[in-house]
Structures are given as C-alpha cells and as structure tokens.
Design a protein around this motif. Structure first.
Motif: not given
Length: 102
Positions: A14-18, A70-74, A85-90
């Motif tokens: 979910l974080s990556l998709k956001k 790598s994905i996040v920086e990409g 984002e990770f911390d915001s997911i409920s």
C-alpha cells in the motif's frame, strides 16, 4: 508467514502504491520531471526487472531491503517518504486491501 508479516507485507504494498500515485500526480504538475510513474519506468530507474517491480507492487513477493530502497528511489522518493506512507496506513486500510484482493 505469520499475521504480523502479512500485515507488514500489505503495508509495504500500500505504501508503494501510494507513492506511485503521488508520483503520477506530481508528474502532471511538472512537465520536466524525468521519472516515469509506471512499473516499467520505475523498474528502469531502479535498474530492476519489470517483473520484480510488478511482483512487489502486486504482493507476490516481499522485497529485500535493497530492492525496496531501489524501488522507492526509482520512483524519485526517499525512505523517509516511504516510512511516512507506511506509518500512515491503518488497520482499516489493511482490512480493505484484504477484502479486495483475497
């Protein structure tokens, strides 16, 4: 895989998709932005196979730390952006994801 690992896996997805969606919105605002916010564009920028990005964003695999970075920086973001984002997911976000994809 235990429940905690499953929850973390879903939160990573979910974080990556956001972030991908945020990037698509940013791309519309900045025409000179060279990052392409598609699986292919991210894979190219991250120097990963498209299948690796696809499998990660679709929950088929849990990425190693180096792959995740790598994905996040990409996508043109950093790990601070990812962690926000990770911390915001409920728990509700996780439940919705489970209902939609299982």
């Amino acid at each position: 895989m235990n429940i905690e690992e499953n929850i973390n896996k879903i939160k990573i997805i979910l974080s990556l998709k956001k972030l991908l969606e945020k990037g698509k919105n940013l791309q519309k605002e900045f025409k000179d932005n060279k990052v392409v916010y598609s699986y292919h564009g991210v894979a190219s920028n991250a120097l990963l196979r498209k299948a690796t990005v696809n499998d990660t964003l679709n929950g088929k695999t849990i990425p190693k730390a180096t792959t995740l970075i790598s994905i996040v920086e990409g996508m043109g973001f950093n790990m601070t952006d990812f962690s926000k984002e990770f911390d915001s997911i409920s728990e509700d976000d996780v439940k919705i994801y489970l209902q939609e994809y299982t």
